[in-house]
Design a protein around this motif. Sequence first.
Motif, PDB file in Angstrom:
ATOM      1  N   ALA A  36      -1.873   6.522  -0.603  1.00 15.46           N
ATOM      2  CA  ALA A  36      -3.121   5.770  -0.435  1.00 15.46           C
ATOM      3  C   ALA A  36      -3.349   5.442   1.038  1.00 15.46           C
ATOM      4  O   ALA A  36      -4.484   5.502   1.536  1.00 15.46           O
ATOM      5  CB  ALA A  36      -3.066   4.483  -1.260  1.00 15.46           C
ATOM      6  N   MET A  37      -2.272   5.116   1.755  1.00 15.34           N
ATOM      7  CA  MET A  37      -2.408   4.810   3.174  1.00 15.34           C
ATOM      8  C   MET A  37      -2.829   6.047   3.960  1.00 15.34           C
ATOM      9  O   MET A  37      -3.682   5.968   4.858  1.00 15.34           O
ATOM     10  CB  MET A  37      -1.092   4.260   3.734  1.00 15.34           C
TER      11      MET A  37
ATOM     12  N   THR B 282       2.676   8.462   7.857  1.00 21.12           N
ATOM     13  CA  THR B 282       3.106   7.564   6.790  1.00 21.12           C
ATOM     14  C   THR B 282       4.474   7.961   6.246  1.00 21.12           C
ATOM     15  O   THR B 282       4.784   7.744   5.072  1.00 21.12           O
ATOM     16  CB  THR B 282       2.057   7.540   5.651  1.00 21.12           C
TER      17      THR B 282
ATOM     18  N   GLU C 143       0.856  -1.184   0.000  1.00 21.47           N
ATOM     19  CA  GLU C 143       0.000   0.000   0.000  1.00 21.47           C
ATOM     20  C   GLU C 143       0.895   1.239   0.000  1.00 21.47           C
ATOM     21  O   GLU C 143       1.807   1.359   0.822  1.00 21.47           O
ATOM     22  CB  GLU C 143      -0.899  -0.003   1.241  1.00 21.47           C
TER      23      GLU C 143
ATOM     24  N   ARG D   8      -6.418   6.568   3.505  1.00 20.41           N
ATOM     25  CA  ARG D   8      -7.174   5.593   4.305  1.00 20.41           C
ATOM     26  C   ARG D   8      -7.201   6.000   5.771  1.00 20.41           C
ATOM     27  O   ARG D   8      -8.225   5.852   6.456  1.00 20.41           O
ATOM     28  CB  ARG D   8      -6.563   4.203   4.159  1.00 20.41           C
TER      29      ARG D   8
ATOM     30  N   GLN E 157       7.030   2.970   6.731  1.00 20.93           N
ATOM     31  CA  GLN E 157       6.139   1.844   6.984  1.00 20.93           C
ATOM     32  C   GLN E 157       6.147   1.482   8.459  1.00 20.93           C
ATOM     33  O   GLN E 157       5.117   1.103   9.022  1.00 20.93           O
ATOM     34  CB  GLN E 157       6.556   0.643   6.139  1.00 20.93           C
TER      35      GLN E 157
END
Length: 485
Positions: free
Chosen positions: A309-310, A329, A305, A313, A332
């Motif tokens: 995009a994370m 973010t 991901e 979300r 990771q």
Amino acid sequence: MTVKLINGYEVVIGFETHTQLATHSKIFSRASTAFGAEPNTQACPVDLALPGTLPVMNRTAVECAIKLGLSLGSHIAPRSIFARKNYFYPDLPKGYQISQFEIPVVQGGEVSFYLEEGKENVLKTVRLVRAHLEEDAGKSVHDEFIGQSGIDLNRAGTPLLEIVTEPDIRSTAEAVAYAKELHKIVTWIGICDGNMQEGSFRCDANVSVRKPGQPLGTRREIKNLNSFRNMQIAIDYEILWQIEQIEDGHKIQQATVLFNPDTGETRAMRTKEDAADYRYFPDPDLPPLVVAPEWVEQVKAGMPELPRAMAARFVEQYSLPAYDATTLTQSQAMAAYFEDAAKACGQPKLVSNWVMGEISRRLNTEEIGMDAVKVSSQQLGALIGRISDSTISNNSAKQVFEALWSGEGSDVDAIIEAKDLKQSNDTGALEAIIDEVIAANPANVEQYRAGKDKAFNALVGQVMKASKGKANPGQVNELLKAKLA
């Protein structure tokens, strides 16, 4: 957008970043790319273009390029061409470098990041021109003690992606923020280890200045900036140097310059070439690179991901502000830590505050990464759970956090008990303390009733002090206001 000027000049910066790809072998040969080997032990006949040898494309290097293109919203060319870039330098054994010129494999795209401006965090976007595959050159090694230089060809043929921006950057702060964001992306998707000291992520900054509304000025390219700190110092120096030259009546000459970290200065190394000077022509030994749509989809299916995009979300799933989500973010490891702690306590915004605040402060102070954080995500979740259920106050929570970080204890509840940090929610006892504070502070009471809010805060402080920090601040505020009404 308000343009910030330095001594009446606008700064214009473009970046070229050489990202060493995480492959085991070189881009056109099977020679190793391992760092730290004895000089000239990892350069094979293909890397040196000896007669009778032919280059063969490294499939993993192409997949790295596809991953980058997918990450940055770029167009991945279904057909791209390799060219020979001709120049003569001691560490270039072939007399040319295999690169891409007219038709690169990755075209367009953008990198977005937040930049602090005053009290606001502003979203900035830098457009990309291209990212093309190429081979690295060797390395010149200078020994000042014996007054000799040598050539180490171990790096020759190492696969690179050169990522080129439009001249969209308008300050040193933007330049550093862009480089950090790009560094995050290439390490996140696993195409580069990001080790700047070993040369895995090398940035060249093209810097020019101009009066507002004038055409672009003549640029000077600062080569091989290998740390974010050096990047900031070098660009700042170059900007002021160019302005000073122009103000003194001199013309800026296009040049390649080096940064000296010992003096904090840049100095010209050679006159900067233009594309025509390299006499590009298609490499006759390499066919066009064809990337089928099926290959792109296959690579896409195996990617993690993405940060953007994370972050989206996190905004949707946890109702976080966009700035929080973007900050969490950054890696990771940080994103996973946040999610684990948020799921453990059900308080994502509080977790975000602690990760961006106390956790980040400790990491910066001790110069360690998330992999070395001393309070686990489960411990932080348990600690925040005890704040949200009013077992402890925020001030007491900091004492518990300190005990966890220092290794004084590992269980949140045990630390709370051992340090006697539980909040008191006994209304009767708290009312008695408030009555005593009101009686002992008539001046503050009178000032509050006259409309001075600071006087109320002083009374709250007295109540918290009298309760030895165990009173529930929310309960204190509610009861105190009722008694003063």
